[in-house]
Design a protein around this motif. Structure first.
Motif, mmCIF file in Angstrom:
data_model
loop_
_atom_site.group_PDB
_atom_site.id
_atom_site.type_symbol
_atom_site.label_atom_id
_atom_site.label_comp_id
_atom_site.label_asym_id
_atom_site.label_seq_id
_atom_site.Cartn_x
_atom_site.Cartn_y
_atom_site.Cartn_z
ATOM 1 N N LEU A 1 0.677 -1.411 0.286
ATOM 2 C CA LEU A 1 0.001 -0.043 -0.235
ATOM 3 C C LEU A 1 0.618 1.331 0.056
ATOM 4 N N ALA A 2 2.145 1.439 0.742
ATOM 5 C CA ALA A 2 2.621 2.053 0.458
ATOM 6 C C ALA A 2 3.921 2.287 -0.134
ATOM 7 N N GLU A 3 3.887 1.719 -0.567
ATOM 8 C CA GLU A 3 4.282 1.971 -2.530
ATOM 9 C C GLU A 3 3.689 2.296 -3.310
ATOM 10 N N HIS A 4 2.299 1.905 -3.792
ATOM 11 C CA HIS A 4 1.626 2.218 -4.369
ATOM 12 C C HIS A 4 1.292 4.115 -3.931
ATOM 13 N N SER A 5 0.733 3.911 -2.804
ATOM 14 C CA SER A 5 0.943 5.091 -2.517
ATOM 15 C C SER A 5 1.474 5.800 -3.067
ATOM 16 N N GLN A 6 2.964 6.126 -2.913
ATOM 17 C CA GLN A 6 4.280 6.503 -2.907
ATOM 18 C C GLN A 6 4.345 7.041 -4.688
ATOM 19 N N GLN A 7 3.907 5.276 -5.686
ATOM 20 C CA GLN A 7 4.066 6.215 -7.286
ATOM 21 C C GLN A 7 2.284 7.176 -7.058
ATOM 22 N N GLY A 8 1.080 7.803 -6.879
ATOM 23 C CA GLY A 8 0.324 8.170 -7.161
ATOM 24 C C GLY A 8 -0.316 7.252 -8.051
ATOM 25 N N ALA A 9 -0.622 6.108 -7.055
ATOM 26 C CA ALA A 9 -1.620 4.754 -7.855
ATOM 27 C C ALA A 9 -2.473 5.677 -7.488
ATOM 28 N N SER A 10 -3.910 4.653 -8.106
ATOM 29 C CA SER A 10 -6.117 4.903 -7.784
ATOM 30 C C SER A 10 -5.867 4.089 -6.849
ATOM 31 N N VAL A 11 -7.174 4.993 -6.333
ATOM 32 C CA VAL A 11 -7.994 4.444 -5.116
ATOM 33 C C VAL A 11 -8.293 3.131 -5.000
ATOM 34 N N GLY A 12 -8.324 2.616 -6.733
ATOM 35 C CA GLY A 12 -8.677 1.084 -6.142
ATOM 36 C C GLY A 12 -7.351 0.418 -5.858
ATOM 37 N N GLU A 13 -6.462 0.784 -6.369
ATOM 38 C CA GLU A 13 -5.108 0.524 -5.687
ATOM 39 C C GLU A 13 -4.474 0.335 -4.616
ATOM 40 N N ILE A 14 -4.765 1.593 -3.882
ATOM 41 C CA ILE A 14 -5.007 1.485 -2.079
ATOM 42 C C ILE A 14 -5.553 1.121 -1.550
ATOM 43 N N VAL A 15 -7.059 0.329 -2.114
ATOM 44 C CA VAL A 15 -7.754 -0.014 -1.347
ATOM 45 C C VAL A 15 -7.941 -1.503 -1.500
ATOM 46 N N GLN A 16 -7.466 -2.034 -1.607
ATOM 47 C CA GLN A 16 -7.420 -3.175 -2.245
ATOM 48 C C GLN A 16 -6.455 -4.446 -0.710
ATOM 49 N N PRO A 17 -5.584 -3.412 -0.056
ATOM 50 C CA PRO A 17 -4.221 -3.996 0.466
ATOM 51 C C PRO A 17 -4.591 -3.560 2.214
ATOM 52 N N LEU A 18 -5.331 -2.133 1.358
ATOM 53 C CA LEU A 18 -6.333 -1.632 2.828
ATOM 54 C C LEU A 18 -7.566 -2.622 3.710
ATOM 55 N N LEU A 19 -7.992 -3.154 1.940
ATOM 56 C CA LEU A 19 -9.525 -4.520 2.673
ATOM 57 C C LEU A 19 -8.358 -5.696 3.173
ATOM 58 N N LEU A 20 -7.782 -5.576 2.682
ATOM 59 C CA LEU A 20 -6.978 -6.764 3.901
ATOM 60 C C LEU A 20 -6.608 -7.283 4.491
ATOM 61 N N ILE A 21 -5.727 -5.857 5.165
ATOM 62 C CA ILE A 21 -5.488 -6.117 6.320
ATOM 63 C C ILE A 21 -6.762 -5.339 7.731
ATOM 64 N N THR A 22 -7.650 -5.213 6.984
ATOM 65 C CA THR A 22 -9.001 -4.570 8.158
ATOM 66 C C THR A 22 -9.545 -6.186 7.607
ATOM 67 N N ILE A 23 -9.896 -6.996 7.243
ATOM 68 C CA ILE A 23 -10.348 -8.541 7.057
ATOM 69 C C ILE A 23 -9.098 -9.145 8.206
ATOM 70 N N TRP A 24 -7.681 -9.165 8.106
ATOM 71 C CA TRP A 24 -6.820 -9.351 8.811
ATOM 72 C C TRP A 24 -7.708 -8.651 10.294
ATOM 73 N N THR A 25 -7.094 -7.527 10.736
ATOM 74 C CA THR A 25 -7.858 -6.964 11.569
ATOM 75 C C THR A 25 -9.210 -7.591 12.009
ATOM 76 N N VAL A 26 -10.449 -7.826 11.426
ATOM 77 C CA VAL A 26 -11.342 -7.779 12.067
ATOM 78 C C VAL A 26 -11.727 -9.797 12.495
ATOM 79 N N VAL A 27 -10.726 -10.568 11.555
ATOM 80 C CA VAL A 27 -10.116 -11.847 12.487
ATOM 81 C C VAL A 27 -10.001 -12.059 13.873
ATOM 82 N N ALA A 28 -9.099 -11.244 13.789
ATOM 83 C CA ALA A 28 -7.804 -11.176 15.103
ATOM 84 C C ALA A 28 -8.765 -10.519 16.053
ATOM 85 N N ILE A 29 -9.382 -9.516 16.107
ATOM 86 C CA ILE A 29 -10.435 -9.077 16.952
ATOM 87 C C ILE A 29 -11.287 -10.430 17.508
ATOM 88 N N VAL A 30 -12.092 -10.621 16.288
ATOM 89 C CA VAL A 30 -12.983 -11.783 16.666
ATOM 90 C C VAL A 30 -12.687 -12.921 17.406
#
Length: 236
Positions: free
Chosen positions: A194-223
């Motif tokens: 995500l940081a690499e995509h962000s630094q390269q000025g990537a589109s929102v979709g390219e940033i959202v995908q890793p953000l979504l995967l990290i969020t899924i990891w987080t939700v599973v860990a919280i549960v």
């Protein structure tokens, strides 16, 4: 689920006092800063070099300190009293996580400053770092609940440090490599992506995908952390 700010504050202050007295735990917070200083001396300016100290902060500070604080409560048999108190599960888990959350934020900021990391898009980076902090807090809570002493908790966190901190290094391998295919799904690796995509000025979709995967990891860990806490409450 009821949340009491007074109870959360009381648990926070209790953890702060225990943390400040236990030098074996509190001294760990300086390790990522030392690593950041070492990387600054090398002059490395890649995203992976920037994020190694940050990922080390998550595993060596967030997960480690959180697990030790939980395990210390169990070792002293004070966690049982906390579970039997009027405080709800949310009060206890939020109160037990607040101190480490603040410490993590401070160390991440200082480490980023030391290595000279200045993200071109601040908002997504801050957001993903906050979500990652919650993930490692949940992982630390799980390790602390599974163990019976601070020593056991310290050992339980070692695989977390090895896999999640150094896993992103496998991104340097070719995409056909088995290690690359496995490591790319780690939340720490997704953070680097995500940081690499962000630094390269990537589109929102390219940033959202890793953000979504990290969020899924987080939700599973919280549960898992909440379910395990409830189970420990019945066991106690």
């Amino acid at each position: 689920m009821n949340v009491s700010l007074k109870r959360i504050q009381a648990i926070f202050m209790k953890d702060y006092k225990e943390f400040s007295r236990n030098y074996a735990i509190s001294m760990v917070i300086f390790l990522p800063l030392i690593l950041a200083l070492m990387y600054r001396q090398t002059g490395a300016e890649s995203i992976q070099s920037y994020f190694l100290p940050l990922n080390m902060t998550f595993s060596m500070v967030t997960a480690y300190v959180q697990s030790c604080l939980i395990a210390e409560e169990k070792e002293r048999n004070t966690l049982r009293s906390l579970m039997m108190s009027p405080a709800s599960i949310a009060d206890i888990l939020l109160g037990k996580s607040l101190l480490v959350f603040i410490l993590t934020g401070v160390i991440l900021a200082v480490s980023a400053y030391i290595v000279g990391y200045a993200p071109s898009q601040v908002v997504p980076i801050v957001l993903v770092l906050a979500i990652s902090t919650v993930f490692y807090l949940a992982v630390g809570t799980i390790c602390g609940l599974f163990t019976k002493s601070v020593m056991e908790a310290s050992l339980a966190v070692l695989p977390i440090i090895l896999v999640f901190s150094f896993g992103p290094m496998a991104l340097n391998l070719t995409e056909t490599n088995v290690m690359y295919k496995i490591a790319q799904w780690l939340p720490s690796a997704q953070l680097v992506i995500l940081a690499e995509h962000s630094q390269q000025g990537a589109s929102v979709g390219e940033i959202v995908q890793p953000l979504l995967l990290i969020t899924i990891w987080t939700v599973v860990a919280i549960v898992i952390a909440v379910l395990l806490f409830k189970k420990r409450t019945k066991d106690e």
